[in-house]
Design a protein around this motif. Structure first.
Motif, PDB file in Angstrom:
ATOM      1  N   ALA A  36       0.837  -1.200   0.000  1.00  0.00           N
ATOM      2  CA  ALA A  36       0.000   0.000   0.000  1.00  0.00           C
ATOM      3  C   ALA A  36       0.876   1.256   0.000  1.00  0.00           C
ATOM      4  O   ALA A  36       1.940   1.296   0.595  1.00  0.00           O
ATOM      5  CB  ALA A  36      -0.919   0.007   1.217  1.00  0.00           C
ATOM      6  N   VAL A  37       0.399   2.248  -0.686  1.00  0.00           N
ATOM      7  CA  VAL A  37       1.119   3.512  -0.766  1.00  0.00           C
ATOM      8  C   VAL A  37       0.819   4.312   0.493  1.00  0.00           C
ATOM      9  O   VAL A  37      -0.341   4.394   0.912  1.00  0.00           O
ATOM     10  CB  VAL A  37       0.666   4.288  -2.020  1.00  0.00           C
ATOM     11  CG1 VAL A  37       1.336   5.638  -2.104  1.00  0.00           C
ATOM     12  CG2 VAL A  37       0.936   3.474  -3.258  1.00  0.00           C
ATOM     13  N   PRO A  38       1.838   4.911   1.115  1.00  0.00           N
ATOM     14  CA  PRO A  38       1.578   5.734   2.298  1.00  0.00           C
ATOM     15  C   PRO A  38       0.582   6.846   1.981  1.00  0.00           C
ATOM     16  O   PRO A  38       0.574   7.388   0.880  1.00  0.00           O
ATOM     17  CB  PRO A  38       2.948   6.325   2.641  1.00  0.00           C
ATOM     18  CG  PRO A  38       3.935   5.411   1.983  1.00  0.00           C
ATOM     19  CD  PRO A  38       3.238   4.847   0.778  1.00  0.00           C
ATOM     20  N   VAL A  39      -0.258   7.174   2.940  1.00  0.00           N
ATOM     21  CA  VAL A  39      -1.326   8.148   2.738  1.00  0.00           C
ATOM     22  C   VAL A  39      -0.783   9.496   2.293  1.00  0.00           C
ATOM     23  O   VAL A  39      -1.323  10.120   1.385  1.00  0.00           O
ATOM     24  CB  VAL A  39      -2.162   8.309   4.036  1.00  0.00           C
ATOM     25  CG1 VAL A  39      -3.195   9.395   3.879  1.00  0.00           C
ATOM     26  CG2 VAL A  39      -2.815   6.997   4.383  1.00  0.00           C
ATOM     27  N   ASP A  40       0.306   9.956   2.887  1.00  0.00           N
ATOM     28  CA  ASP A  40       0.832  11.272   2.537  1.00  0.00           C
ATOM     29  C   ASP A  40       1.295  11.343   1.085  1.00  0.00           C
ATOM     30  O   ASP A  40       1.110  12.341   0.421  1.00  0.00           O
ATOM     31  CB  ASP A  40       1.951  11.699   3.478  1.00  0.00           C
ATOM     32  CG  ASP A  40       3.074  10.670   3.553  1.00  0.00           C
ATOM     33  OD1 ASP A  40       2.851   9.511   3.179  1.00  0.00           O
ATOM     34  OD2 ASP A  40       4.171  11.045   4.006  1.00  0.00           O
ATOM     35  N   SER A  41       1.863  10.270   0.521  1.00  0.00           N
ATOM     36  CA  SER A  41       2.294  10.311  -0.876  1.00  0.00           C
ATOM     37  C   SER A  41       1.106  10.170  -1.818  1.00  0.00           C
ATOM     38  O   SER A  41       1.137  10.662  -2.936  1.00  0.00           O
ATOM     39  CB  SER A  41       3.334   9.227  -1.162  1.00  0.00           C
ATOM     40  OG  SER A  41       2.754   7.953  -1.083  1.00  0.00           O
ATOM     41  N   ALA A  42       0.055   9.486  -1.403  1.00  0.00           N
ATOM     42  CA  ALA A  42      -1.136   9.355  -2.240  1.00  0.00           C
ATOM     43  C   ALA A  42      -1.836  10.706  -2.366  1.00  0.00           C
ATOM     44  O   ALA A  42      -2.343  11.052  -3.415  1.00  0.00           O
ATOM     45  CB  ALA A  42      -2.093   8.316  -1.662  1.00  0.00           C
ATOM     46  N   GLN A  43      -1.845  11.476  -1.294  1.00  0.00           N
ATOM     47  CA  GLN A  43      -2.497  12.782  -1.336  1.00  0.00           C
ATOM     48  C   GLN A  43      -1.699  13.789  -2.147  1.00  0.00           C
ATOM     49  O   GLN A  43      -2.247  14.694  -2.730  1.00  0.00           O
ATOM     50  CB  GLN A  43      -2.700  13.313   0.075  1.00  0.00           C
ATOM     51  CG  GLN A  43      -3.744  12.554   0.847  1.00  0.00           C
ATOM     52  CD  GLN A  43      -3.853  13.033   2.283  1.00  0.00           C
ATOM     53  OE1 GLN A  43      -3.025  13.799   2.755  1.00  0.00           O
ATOM     54  NE2 GLN A  43      -4.872  12.573   2.967  1.00  0.00           N
ATOM     55  N   ALA A  44      -0.399  13.607  -2.207  1.00  0.00           N
ATOM     56  CA  ALA A  44       0.441  14.550  -2.925  1.00  0.00           C
ATOM     57  C   ALA A  44       0.175  14.522  -4.424  1.00  0.00           C
ATOM     58  O   ALA A  44       0.405  15.505  -5.109  1.00  0.00           O
ATOM     59  CB  ALA A  44       1.904  14.251  -2.658  1.00  0.00           C
ATOM     60  N   THR A  45      -0.329  13.416  -4.945  1.00  0.00           N
ATOM     61  CA  THR A  45      -0.561  13.303  -6.381  1.00  0.00           C
ATOM     62  C   THR A  45      -1.897  13.894  -6.813  1.00  0.00           C
ATOM     63  O   THR A  45      -2.085  14.173  -7.978  1.00  0.00           O
ATOM     64  CB  THR A  45      -0.512  11.833  -6.834  1.00  0.00           C
ATOM     65  OG1 THR A  45      -1.534  11.108  -6.151  1.00  0.00           O
ATOM     66  CG2 THR A  45       0.843  11.212  -6.555  1.00  0.00           C
ATOM     67  N   GLY A  46      -2.826  14.083  -5.884  1.00  0.00           N
ATOM     68  CA  GLY A  46      -4.148  14.578  -6.243  1.00  0.00           C
ATOM     69  C   GLY A  46      -4.158  16.081  -6.431  1.00  0.00           C
ATOM     70  O   GLY A  46      -3.284  16.803  -5.986  1.00  0.00           O
ATOM     71  N   THR A  47      -5.179  16.551  -7.134  1.00  0.00           N
ATOM     72  CA  THR A  47      -5.352  17.989  -7.284  1.00  0.00           C
ATOM     73  C   THR A  47      -6.425  18.421  -6.308  1.00  0.00           C
ATOM     74  O   THR A  47      -7.305  17.654  -5.961  1.00  0.00           O
ATOM     75  CB  THR A  47      -5.786  18.335  -8.720  1.00  0.00           C
ATOM     76  OG1 THR A  47      -7.010  17.657  -8.989  1.00  0.00           O
ATOM     77  CG2 THR A  47      -4.732  17.925  -9.725  1.00  0.00           C
ATOM     78  N   ASP A  48      -6.321  19.621  -5.863  1.00  0.00           N
ATOM     79  CA  ASP A  48      -7.290  20.117  -4.878  1.00  0.00           C
ATOM     80  C   ASP A  48      -8.628  20.407  -5.535  1.00  0.00           C
ATOM     81  O   ASP A  48      -8.716  20.910  -6.641  1.00  0.00           O
ATOM     82  CB  ASP A  48      -6.778  21.388  -4.208  1.00  0.00           C
ATOM     83  CG  ASP A  48      -5.665  21.097  -3.226  1.00  0.00           C
ATOM     84  OD1 ASP A  48      -5.584  19.955  -2.746  1.00  0.00           O
ATOM     85  OD2 ASP A  48      -4.874  22.016  -2.950  1.00  0.00           O
ATOM     86  N   SER A  49      -9.671  20.064  -4.803  1.00  0.00           N
ATOM     87  CA  SER A  49     -11.025  20.357  -5.233  1.00  0.00           C
ATOM     88  C   SER A  49     -11.480  21.602  -4.486  1.00  0.00           C
ATOM     89  O   SER A  49     -11.072  21.843  -3.364  1.00  0.00           O
ATOM     90  CB  SER A  49     -11.936  19.183  -4.893  1.00  0.00           C
ATOM     91  OG  SER A  49     -13.283  19.564  -5.001  1.00  0.00           O
ATOM     92  N   GLU A  50     -12.329  22.366  -5.086  1.00  0.00           N
ATOM     93  CA  GLU A  50     -12.845  23.545  -4.389  1.00  0.00           C
ATOM     94  C   GLU A  50     -13.820  23.173  -3.280  1.00  0.00           C
ATOM     95  O   GLU A  50     -14.080  23.951  -2.393  1.00  0.00           O
ATOM     96  CB  GLU A  50     -13.516  24.490  -5.386  1.00  0.00           C
ATOM     97  CG  GLU A  50     -14.758  23.893  -6.039  1.00  0.00           C
ATOM     98  CD  GLU A  50     -15.325  24.778  -7.120  1.00  0.00           C
ATOM     99  OE1 GLU A  50     -16.462  25.253  -6.938  1.00  0.00           O
ATOM    100  OE2 GLU A  50     -14.628  24.984  -8.125  1.00  0.00           O
ATOM    101  N   HIS A  51     -14.332  21.921  -3.309  1.00  0.00           N
ATOM    102  CA  HIS A  51     -15.318  21.492  -2.334  1.00  0.00           C
ATOM    103  C   HIS A  51     -14.720  20.697  -1.178  1.00  0.00           C
ATOM    104  O   HIS A  51     -15.190  20.805  -0.057  1.00  0.00           O
ATOM    105  CB  HIS A  51     -16.404  20.650  -3.015  1.00  0.00           C
ATOM    106  CG  HIS A  51     -17.065  21.368  -4.150  1.00  0.00           C
ATOM    107  ND1 HIS A  51     -17.889  22.457  -3.965  1.00  0.00           N
ATOM    108  CD2 HIS A  51     -16.991  21.170  -5.489  1.00  0.00           C
ATOM    109  CE1 HIS A  51     -18.308  22.898  -5.137  1.00  0.00           C
ATOM    110  NE2 HIS A  51     -17.770  22.128  -6.081  1.00  0.00           N
ATOM    111  N   VAL A  52     -13.713  19.891  -1.469  1.00  0.00           N
ATOM    112  CA  VAL A  52     -13.110  19.058  -0.438  1.00  0.00           C
ATOM    113  C   VAL A  52     -11.597  19.222  -0.513  1.00  0.00           C
ATOM    114  O   VAL A  52     -10.979  18.962  -1.549  1.00  0.00           O
ATOM    115  CB  VAL A  52     -13.485  17.565  -0.636  1.00  0.00           C
ATOM    116  CG1 VAL A  52     -12.844  16.709   0.432  1.00  0.00           C
ATOM    117  CG2 VAL A  52     -14.991  17.393  -0.634  1.00  0.00           C
TER     118      VAL A  52
END
Length: 117
Positions: A36-52
């Motif tokens: 499993a990929v560590p949570v912090d590195s998984a979040q780094a790849t996403g783009t920010d949503s204006e809602h969440v």
């Protein structure tokens, strides 16, 4: 090693070998957790949503490539599973729960077969 574990799990399911099923499922689960990929590195790849905050958007945005484990890492995980079962069996035996200790030692032996060269 993973393919061998899965193949043995299939055979154990067909023969209804509860000890082997428990040991092999546990080892495969430990391997899946290690990939499993560590949570912090998984979040780094996403783009920010204006809602969440921190949410990813778009097709495939929620999918993250799992880590590829080396054969040595797989072996280490299975060795750790064997050590944990052996230690727990010793403790059960010390407490007079011989049946539980025997079951854990049998599970350790199932996994030990995959560690032999």
């Amino acid at each position: 090693m993973r393919a061998d574990l899965r193949q043995d799990l299939t055979a154990a399911l067909k023969t209804r070998d509860r000890v082997a099923i428990a040991a092999l499922r546990s080892a495969l689960g430990a391997i899946d957790n290690a990939e499993a990929v560590p949570v912090d590195s998984a979040q780094a790849t996403g783009t920010d949503s204006e809602h969440v905050a921190g949410a990813a958007s778009g097709v495939g945005a929620a999918e993250t490539r799992r880590r590829d484990l080396t054969e040595a890492e797989l072996r280490s995980i299975v060795e750790n599973e064997v050590r944990q079962r052996t230690a727990a069996a010793d403790e059960y035996e010390r407490l007079g729960r011989v049946e539980a200790a025997e079951r854990l030692r049998a599970e350790a032996e199932v996994l030990n077969r995959h560690l032999k060269p």
